[in-house]
Design a protein around this motif. Structure first.
Motif, mmCIF file in Angstrom:
data_model
loop_
_atom_site.group_PDB
_atom_site.id
_atom_site.type_symbol
_atom_site.label_atom_id
_atom_site.label_comp_id
_atom_site.label_asym_id
_atom_site.label_seq_id
_atom_site.Cartn_x
_atom_site.Cartn_y
_atom_site.Cartn_z
ATOM 1 N N ALA A 125 3.889 16.997 -2.159
ATOM 2 C CA ALA A 125 4.989 16.183 -2.679
ATOM 3 C C ALA A 125 4.749 14.706 -2.399
ATOM 4 C CB ALA A 125 6.308 16.632 -2.058
ATOM 5 N N ALA A 126 4.219 14.396 -1.207
ATOM 6 C CA ALA A 126 3.938 13.003 -0.870
ATOM 7 C C ALA A 126 2.850 12.428 -1.782
ATOM 8 C CB ALA A 126 3.510 12.893 0.592
ATOM 9 N N VAL A 127 1.808 13.227 -2.024
ATOM 10 C CA VAL A 127 0.725 12.784 -2.922
ATOM 11 C C VAL A 127 1.257 12.595 -4.335
ATOM 12 C CG1 VAL A 127 -1.436 13.497 -4.000
ATOM 13 C CG2 VAL A 127 -1.120 13.797 -1.538
ATOM 14 N N GLN A 128 2.064 13.559 -4.795
ATOM 15 C CA GLN A 128 2.572 13.486 -6.158
ATOM 16 C C GLN A 128 3.490 12.281 -6.341
ATOM 17 O OE1 GLN A 128 1.559 15.616 -8.670
ATOM 18 N NE2 GLN A 128 2.572 14.042 -9.920
ATOM 19 N N LYS A 129 4.276 11.968 -5.322
ATOM 20 C CA LYS A 129 5.183 10.816 -5.425
ATOM 21 C C LYS A 129 4.402 9.521 -5.616
ATOM 22 C CE LYS A 129 8.907 8.336 -3.086
ATOM 23 N NZ LYS A 129 8.319 7.037 -3.366
ATOM 24 N N VAL A 130 3.358 9.338 -4.811
ATOM 25 C CA VAL A 130 2.554 8.122 -4.950
ATOM 26 C C VAL A 130 1.856 8.107 -6.301
ATOM 27 C CG1 VAL A 130 0.594 6.836 -4.010
ATOM 28 C CG2 VAL A 130 2.257 7.869 -2.465
ATOM 29 N N ASP B 226 -0.616 1.605 -1.751
ATOM 30 C CA ASP B 226 0.033 2.733 -1.087
ATOM 31 C C ASP B 226 -0.833 3.977 -1.165
ATOM 32 O OD1 ASP B 226 2.138 1.117 -0.503
ATOM 33 O OD2 ASP B 226 3.413 1.825 -2.148
ATOM 34 N N ALA B 227 -1.553 4.119 -2.262
ATOM 35 C CA ALA B 227 -2.429 5.283 -2.412
ATOM 36 C C ALA B 227 -3.522 5.278 -1.354
ATOM 37 C CB ALA B 227 -3.039 5.302 -3.808
ATOM 38 N N GLY B 228 -4.081 4.101 -1.074
ATOM 39 C CA GLY B 228 -5.121 4.007 -0.060
ATOM 40 C C GLY B 228 -4.604 4.387 1.312
ATOM 41 N N GLU B 229 -3.407 3.903 1.663
ATOM 42 C CA GLU B 229 -2.813 4.247 2.953
ATOM 43 C C GLU B 229 -2.498 5.730 3.018
ATOM 44 O OE1 GLU B 229 -2.364 2.328 5.698
ATOM 45 O OE2 GLU B 229 -3.615 0.924 4.564
ATOM 46 N N LEU B 230 -2.007 6.281 1.925
ATOM 47 C CA LEU B 230 -1.674 7.701 1.904
ATOM 48 C C LEU B 230 -2.919 8.559 2.103
ATOM 49 C CD1 LEU B 230 0.501 9.910 1.364
ATOM 50 C CD2 LEU B 230 -0.241 9.855 -1.010
ATOM 51 N N VAL B 231 -4.009 8.193 1.435
ATOM 52 C CA VAL B 231 -5.254 8.952 1.574
ATOM 53 C C VAL B 231 -5.693 8.988 3.035
ATOM 54 C CG1 VAL B 231 -7.716 8.943 1.036
ATOM 55 C CG2 VAL B 231 -6.048 8.603 -0.778
ATOM 56 N N LYS B 232 -5.601 7.859 3.712
ATOM 57 C CA LYS B 232 -5.992 7.813 5.128
ATOM 58 C C LYS B 232 -5.097 8.715 5.973
ATOM 59 C CE LYS B 232 -7.662 3.035 4.863
ATOM 60 N NZ LYS B 232 -7.433 1.642 5.334
ATOM 61 N N LYS B 233 -3.784 8.661 5.720
ATOM 62 C CA LYS B 233 -2.844 9.434 6.533
ATOM 63 C C LYS B 233 -2.987 10.937 6.281
ATOM 64 C CE LYS B 233 0.584 5.727 6.825
ATOM 65 N NZ LYS B 233 1.922 5.250 6.373
#
Length: 726
Positions: free
Chosen positions: A306-311, A587-594
């Motif tokens: 869900a977090a990936v899809q939101k971004v 935000d996608a870059g930060e999400l990928v790291k997390k």
């Protein structure tokens, strides 16, 4: 003449003394009044007689028995005791303030009129008890009732502290309002501390403890709920995650999971401890716990997806490989159209700088075409297989056009004119060069003319234009250089992009664009640089969605199952340069790291005692299942449920354990610091109020035959005096 001792003990002043002071006064009376009248050799006998009649060693008096009461009378009596204790507790805090003023008055009166002369204030607690007795409220009859009364009064006093806090909270003074807020905090903690403190002080008093002992016991008792609870909480926390370093690691991991995916880790994922990891690994293989762990893992995967899809949706709603491929195709076409428009503008500037109507020789172009169709020396038959028919046709057409350009209009055989030079107009050369350039950028891999030949022809045409511009002067030369450099740069980019976009389906275009990201970012960087920002977001969103797509063996029927392990694997396969190009600092870059870090934590947790073949889980399930079955058989044949209960205990315990290690409340508890419960100020206030009401046990309330601690040691109360403890 001195008063008799039996007259002394009837005096109100004597009765007002504490038991210790009465005992001291009795000893003083014997030494100063009785002993001087008795011969020295009979002193011991006289002392024994005096003690036997008036003090230690006196006749034993039976304790008074409580009157018999009906159930209704006893209920009403207990209700009255409750009212009495409630009033005493509520009045304790105000009484403490009143006693300060009363003590100040009493001290002043002693200095002015002498001690004992005139009116004096009695302590409020004692005066209140006397007044409630006069009003007919029942009094405690035994130690149990008195201790229960102490606890009840203390709890009521805590309620008084809260009420005082509410009153102060509405004060205009910030200090008073702050004090009021503190007094209202932790009502439950205050009540518990008051109950334990009051009970401890009462028990101490009943065992003969003086005021100091009662105060100490009350303070210690009031700390038991807070200190005991805090100690137990800290022990439990350390058992779960270790010391402060473990707590900080837990807090960091919980924050990472929550911020990265909006989910919570398990206990092992949060602590990183091998013991917790081993326990979760075992629970995941044990019936009863396996289902809980599996559901928890699925919730984590759903939260991460869900977090990936939101971004991804924020970047480009409904992104997919098809949409991304179409975005690339549109972007490259727009890039090409922009290139052509700018190129046309630059060459118009060149045309304006050239002499009007002057043709351009194409010697370099003729030479290049001649080399492309030249014979192989000594192998005329082989040569024809390496000659391109289209190039040969272009060469013949160019030569024919050049021949036409040499013809002079109006030429006659009588008076021939000099032939014109073999040359073509600027517009013709420019158009021919543009068409050759289109063949380079638009041509497919199966074109009938190799790109190398088109490039050679394009270069020869450019050189011919350059020669004409140089001959026309600095202005024309500068215009040509500008147009030619721009064209060369963008032709190269279009040539590079052609390997990506020349596909028969949009999804293949997308796959071609992200191909090679494991080694670097060359291809994807060229593609994204050619796209508008909005089209580039669609590519980024599509790549983001693909990272966590589960492999076919773990995929669901819809094909949208998410796998954190696959996400981590795909991210690790992608070079750092490619990740930065695709995701950048968005935000996608930060999400990928997390998400990658979360997946790494999950993977580390699953390594402990891992059994890749899955035989451990199967063995555990078989063992438990067999145990339950055997227990059922034994229960049916023997009539004893113990074997079945023992077998069922394993999955039941596993279920409870799995719920504990996946509980967000347990994690938050373990990750928090142990603090003193709220309500400490109110607890202290209630304790001070109890100190003020601490008093010696009234002689009338002592139990006959019970041992009490006195200043002279431990003695038994016999009703009208004391005897040594046997």
């Amino acid at each position: 003449m001195p008063l008799k001792w039996n007259e002394v003990i009837q005096k109100p002043e004597f009765k007002a003394l504490s038991p210790e002071d009465q005992e001291a006064a009795r000893a003083q009376y014997f030494n100063e009044v009785v002993a001087p009248q008795v011969p020295k050799e009979h002193i011991d006998v006289a002392r024994s007689q005096f003690d036997g009649e008036y003090g230690i060693g006196g006749s034993k008096v039976q304790a008074p028995t409580a009157p018999e009461r009906s159930t209704g009378q006893e209920v009403m009596r207990q209700l009255g005791l409750t009212v009495r204790h409630g009033i005493a507790g509520l009045a304790a805090l105000p009484g403490m303030g009143a006693d300060v003023l009363g003590a100040a008055y009493n001290k002043s009166a002693d200095l002015v009129a002498g001690e004992g002369n005139g009116f004096r204030f009695y302590p409020t607690a004692r005066a209140l008890q006397a007044n409630m007795s006069r009003l007919g409220l029942p009094e405690p009859e035994n130690a149990t009732e008195r201790v229960v009364g102490d606890a009840s009064s203390a709890v009521a006093g805590a309620g008084g502290s809260v009420a005082l806090g509410k009153l102060l909270a509405g004060s205009a003074s910030s200090v008073a309002a702050n004090v009021g807020t503190k007094l209202q905090q932790g009502i439950g903690a205050q009540s518990a501390a008051a109950a334990t403190g009051g009970t401890a002080a009462g028990v101490t008093r009943e065992n003969g403890g003086g005021i100091g002992a009662q105060i100490a016991a009350g303070l210690i008792g009031s700390l038991v709920p807070a200190v005991g609870g805090a100690t137990a909480s800290e022990f439990a926390r350390r058992l779960l995650r270790g010391g402060e370093a473990g707590r900080q690691q837990m807090a960091e991991n919980i924050e990472r999971f929550q911020q990265g995916a909006g989910t919570m880790p398990s206990l092992a994922q949060a602590t990183g401890g091998r013991g917790a990891q081993a326990m979760e690994s075992a629970l995941a293989k044990t019936p009863g716990g396996a289902g809980v762990i599996s559901k928890f893992a699925q919730r984590q995967a759903d939260d991460m997806q869900a977090a990936v899809q939101k971004v991804a949706d924020d970047l480009a709603p409904e992104a997919s490989a098809v949409n991304a491929g179409e975005a690339i195709q549109r972007g490259v076409r727009a890039f090409k159209e922009g290139f052509k428009e700018t190129q046309g503008s630059l060459y118009r500037e060149l045309s304006e700088a050239l002499p009007a109507g002057k043709p351009i020789t194409v010697d370099r172009t003729r030479q290049a075409l001649a080399e492309m169709v030249s014979e192989i020396d000594g192998a005329p038959n082989l040569s024809k297989w390496f000659k391109n028919a289209k190039i040969q046709g272009i060469q013949k057409a160019l030569l024919d056009d050049l021949d036409l350009s040499t013809q002079v209009p109006g030429q006659s055989s009588v008076m021939p004119k000099a032939p014109a030079p073999a040359a073509l107009p600027f517009e013709a050369i420019k158009k021919l060069r543009t068409l050759v350039g289109n063949e380079i950028t638009d041509g497919s891999l199966v074109s009938d003319v190799p790109r190398s030949k088109w490039r050679a022809l394009y270069g020869a045409l450019s050189e011919d234009l350059g020669d004409a511009a140089k001959a026309a002067g600095p202005r024309a030369e500068a215009a040509f250089t500008k147009a030619n450099e721009y064209t060369a740069q963008h032709m190269q980019r279009l040539d590079e992009l052609s390997t990506v976009i020349n596909r028969d389906a949009p999804e293949k275009v997308f796959l071609a664009a992200i191909n090679g990201t494991a080694e670097g970012d060359t291809i994807i960087r060229r593609v994204l640089m050619a796209l508008p920002a909005e089209e580039g977001k669609k590519v980024t969103a599509a790549v983001l969605q693909r990272l966590g797509r589960a492999v076919p063996g773990q995929q669901n029927a819809e094909g949208n199952a998410f796998s954190a392990n696959t996400f981590l694997t795909n991210v690790s396969k992608m070079s750092q340069a490619a990740r930065e190009t695709i995701f950048g600092t968005t935000d996608a870059g930060e999400l990928v790291k997390k998400i990658a870090k979360i997946a790494e934590t999950q993977r580390e947790g699953s390594k402990v005692f891992a059994n890749p073949s899955g035989t451990a889980a199967a063995a555990a399930q078989s063992a438990v299942g067999g145990g339950v079955g055997m227990g059922g058989i034994m229960a049916a044949t023997s009539g004893s449920v113990l074997p079945l209960a023992s077998a069922v205990a394993v999955p039941a315990a596993a279920n409870v354990g799995a719920r504990v290690v996946t509980s967000p409340r347990v994690l938050r508890f373990a990750a928090s610091k142990t603090a003193v419960p709220q309500g400490a100020p109110g607890t202290v206030t209630s304790s001070l109020a109890r100190m003020n009401s601490a008093a010696e046990l009234d002689p009338s309330q002592r139990e006959v035959g019970r041992v009490y601690a006195t200043p002279r040691g431990r003695f038994v109360w016999v009703g009208n005096g004391w005897r040594p403890e046997q």
